[in-house]
Design a protein around this motif. Structure first.
Motif, mmCIF file in Angstrom:
data_model
loop_
_atom_site.group_PDB
_atom_site.id
_atom_site.type_symbol
_atom_site.label_atom_id
_atom_site.label_comp_id
_atom_site.label_asym_id
_atom_site.label_seq_id
_atom_site.Cartn_x
_atom_site.Cartn_y
_atom_site.Cartn_z
ATOM 1 N N ALA A 1 0.831 -1.208 0.000
ATOM 2 C CA ALA A 1 0.000 0.000 0.000
ATOM 3 C C ALA A 1 0.863 1.254 0.000
ATOM 4 O O ALA A 1 0.529 2.244 -0.668
ATOM 5 N N GLY A 2 1.979 1.231 0.730
ATOM 6 C CA GLY A 2 2.871 2.385 0.755
ATOM 7 C C GLY A 2 3.471 2.666 -0.608
ATOM 8 O O GLY A 2 3.554 3.825 -1.048
ATOM 9 N N ALA A 3 3.890 1.616 -1.294
ATOM 10 C CA ALA A 3 4.441 1.786 -2.646
ATOM 11 C C ALA A 3 3.357 2.300 -3.591
ATOM 12 O O ALA A 3 3.628 3.137 -4.470
ATOM 13 N N TYR A 4 2.136 1.817 -3.409
ATOM 14 C CA TYR A 4 1.023 2.270 -4.251
ATOM 15 C C TYR A 4 0.740 3.751 -4.020
ATOM 16 O O TYR A 4 0.544 4.517 -4.972
ATOM 17 N N ILE A 5 0.712 4.175 -2.764
ATOM 18 C CA ILE A 5 0.446 5.575 -2.434
ATOM 19 C C ILE A 5 1.518 6.483 -3.028
ATOM 20 O O ILE A 5 1.231 7.577 -3.522
ATOM 21 N N ASP A 6 2.765 6.033 -2.998
ATOM 22 C CA ASP A 6 3.845 6.823 -3.590
ATOM 23 C C ASP A 6 3.644 6.987 -5.094
ATOM 24 O O ASP A 6 3.910 8.051 -5.659
ATOM 25 N N ALA A 7 3.168 5.918 -5.740
ATOM 26 C CA ALA A 7 2.981 5.951 -7.190
ATOM 27 C C ALA A 7 1.661 6.608 -7.587
ATOM 28 O O ALA A 7 1.553 7.177 -8.679
ATOM 29 N N HIS A 8 0.659 6.520 -6.702
ATOM 30 C CA HIS A 8 -0.682 7.050 -7.018
ATOM 31 C C HIS A 8 -1.210 7.869 -5.842
ATOM 32 O O HIS A 8 -2.139 7.441 -5.147
ATOM 33 N N PRO A 9 -0.625 9.034 -5.593
ATOM 34 C CA PRO A 9 -1.128 9.867 -4.489
ATOM 35 C C PRO A 9 -2.588 10.253 -4.722
ATOM 36 O O PRO A 9 -3.048 10.318 -5.863
ATOM 37 N N SER A 10 -3.277 10.471 -3.630
ATOM 38 C CA SER A 10 -4.705 10.797 -3.718
ATOM 39 C C SER A 10 -4.908 12.082 -4.512
ATOM 40 O O SER A 10 -4.322 13.118 -4.211
ATOM 41 N N ARG A 11 -5.753 12.028 -5.545
ATOM 42 C CA ARG A 11 -6.040 13.190 -6.390
ATOM 43 C C ARG A 11 -7.509 13.594 -6.316
ATOM 44 O O ARG A 11 -7.904 14.586 -6.908
ATOM 45 N N HIS A 12 -8.316 12.802 -5.606
ATOM 46 C CA HIS A 12 -9.759 13.051 -5.549
ATOM 47 C C HIS A 12 -10.106 13.632 -4.186
ATOM 48 O O HIS A 12 -9.446 13.332 -3.183
ATOM 49 N N PHE A 13 -11.136 14.460 -4.129
ATOM 50 C CA PHE A 13 -11.523 15.056 -2.849
ATOM 51 C C PHE A 13 -12.009 14.015 -1.863
ATOM 52 O O PHE A 13 -12.009 14.233 -0.650
ATOM 53 N N SER A 14 -12.442 12.837 -2.361
ATOM 54 C CA SER A 14 -12.903 11.758 -1.498
ATOM 55 C C SER A 14 -11.908 10.606 -1.522
ATOM 56 O O SER A 14 -11.481 10.157 -2.592
ATOM 57 N N LEU A 15 -11.554 10.078 -0.337
ATOM 58 C CA LEU A 15 -10.650 8.934 -0.269
ATOM 59 C C LEU A 15 -11.316 7.645 -0.755
ATOM 60 O O LEU A 15 -10.652 6.621 -0.863
ATOM 61 N N ARG A 16 -12.608 7.711 -1.040
ATOM 62 C CA ARG A 16 -13.308 6.534 -1.579
ATOM 63 C C ARG A 16 -12.622 6.001 -2.823
ATOM 64 O O ARG A 16 -12.665 4.802 -3.099
ATOM 65 N N TRP A 17 -11.984 6.872 -3.611
ATOM 66 C CA TRP A 17 -11.406 6.460 -4.885
ATOM 67 C C TRP A 17 -9.892 6.283 -4.825
ATOM 68 O O TRP A 17 -9.254 6.068 -5.839
ATOM 69 N N LEU A 18 -9.338 6.342 -3.614
ATOM 70 C CA LEU A 18 -7.886 6.193 -3.472
ATOM 71 C C LEU A 18 -7.385 4.880 -4.058
ATOM 72 O O LEU A 18 -6.363 4.832 -4.733
ATOM 73 N N GLY A 19 -8.098 3.790 -3.821
ATOM 74 C CA GLY A 19 -7.614 2.463 -4.223
ATOM 75 C C GLY A 19 -8.054 1.997 -5.591
ATOM 76 O O GLY A 19 -7.889 0.817 -5.922
ATOM 77 N N ALA A 20 -8.568 2.909 -6.414
ATOM 78 C CA ALA A 20 -9.147 2.500 -7.699
ATOM 79 C C ALA A 20 -8.151 1.798 -8.614
ATOM 80 O O ALA A 20 -8.538 0.949 -9.424
ATOM 81 N N GLU A 21 -6.878 2.123 -8.510
ATOM 82 C CA GLU A 21 -5.888 1.561 -9.433
ATOM 83 C C GLU A 21 -4.972 0.534 -8.784
ATOM 84 O O GLU A 21 -3.943 0.163 -9.356
ATOM 85 N N LEU A 22 -5.339 0.064 -7.593
ATOM 86 C CA LEU A 22 -4.449 -0.854 -6.877
ATOM 87 C C LEU A 22 -4.213 -2.141 -7.650
ATOM 88 O O LEU A 22 -3.076 -2.630 -7.724
ATOM 89 N N ALA A 23 -5.255 -2.742 -8.214
ATOM 90 C CA ALA A 23 -5.088 -4.016 -8.936
ATOM 91 C C ALA A 23 -4.126 -3.849 -10.110
ATOM 92 O O ALA A 23 -3.237 -4.692 -10.323
ATOM 93 N N ASP A 24 -4.276 -2.779 -10.883
ATOM 94 C CA ASP A 24 -3.369 -2.531 -12.005
ATOM 95 C C ASP A 24 -1.951 -2.292 -11.500
ATOM 96 O O ASP A 24 -0.972 -2.716 -12.136
ATOM 97 N N PHE A 25 -1.824 -1.609 -10.359
ATOM 98 C CA PHE A 25 -0.501 -1.373 -9.779
ATOM 99 C C PHE A 25 0.158 -2.691 -9.398
ATOM 100 O O PHE A 25 1.357 -2.893 -9.650
#
Length: 261
Positions: A76-100
């Motif tokens: 998750a830490g590596a994912y956050i570094d590569a895909h920092p939150s860009r949406h006003f809601s954290l609901r969509w933070l993990g949208a690209e985790l599977a592709d990552f």
């Protein structure tokens, strides 16, 4: 430093992986006898990152349970570094985790983990989706006979279509129920799972290949009921009956709405 520049610098610091602030940002802040500016920033940095990790743990609780705290947090830490939150809601933070995961791990390691991640995300999407206007059996009973050949339907917004090549659903269920977790294994034949919301309850079921092909054709590709019957040519004279049987099943499950909605 202008206010807008200072805001961007603070945002970059909070979104970055490094807890040590930029010298310019550090120089713009004053500490107190009880707490230095650097320590204060570090607290905010840690709290923000911890909130992101908490969000991913919640959205991917089965994946977290499978990997354990350390391995999940590293991923998750590596994912956050590569895909920092860009949406006003954290609901969509993990949208690209599977592709990552697909790009972060070796293909052999990634395949079952990414599939479980996609399955979990699908459950979340199904639960959050708009209700739509379900087409009921009662409505179909009122349909005039001449309207049946041209009938077109599509999936309700909550319906998620997942193709599994591993026993991900069994893993997900065991981890959710805190039962004995089976070993991950590939399936002899890939399996389609339908996931949708019924009121406030998440539903799911497997879909055998013939039914999956028929449902996809009618509700995704846009076949009419007449075209569905033609596509079921292997059923010969029983094609209309098989088509009607499946349609009744889909309506009973609450998967469909009129094509125009």
């Amino acid at each position: 430093m202008r206010l807008s520049e200072w805001q961007r610098a603070l945002e970059a610091y909070l979104l970055g992986a490094e807890p040590t602030p930029d010298p310019v940002l550090h120089a713009s802040l004053r500490g107190s006898p009880a707490l230095s500016a650097e320590d204060g920033l570090a607290i905010y940095h840690h709290a923000y990152r911890a909130r992101l990790l908490e969000t991913l743990r919640g959205d991917y609780s089965a994946l977290h349970g499978w990997l354990g705290d350390e391995q999940f947090d590293n991923l998750a830490g590596a994912y956050i570094d590569a895909h920092p939150s860009r949406h006003f809601s954290l609901r969509w933070l993990g949208a690209e985790l599977a592709d990552f995961i697909d790009g972060y791990l070796s293909a052999e390691q990634a395949a079952p983990l990414a599939e479980l991640a996609r399955l979990e995300w699908a459950f979340g999407l199904a639960f959050d989706a708009a209700a739509g206007e379900p087409l009921s059996l009662a409505q179909m009973a009122e349909l005039a006979p001449e309207a049946w050949p041209g009938l077109q339907v599509r999936l309700l917004p909550s319906v998620q279509w997942q193709v599994c090549r591993f026993n991900s659903l069994a893993l997900w269920r065991a981890l959710k129920e805190q039962g004995e977790v089976p070993a991950s294994q590939s399936l002899e034949q890939e399996q389609v799972w339908l996931i949708w919301r019924d009121g406030l309850i998440s539903r799911y079921r497997s879909c055998e290949p013939g039914e999956a092909r028929a449902l996809h054709g009618m509700a995704v590709e846009g076949w009419s009921f007449a075209e569905l019957c033609v596509q079921l040519s292997e059923y010969a004279d029983n094609a209309p009956l098989q088509a009607a049987t499946w349609l009744r099943q889909w309506l009973g499950d609450g998967l469909l709405q009129h094509h125009g909605h």
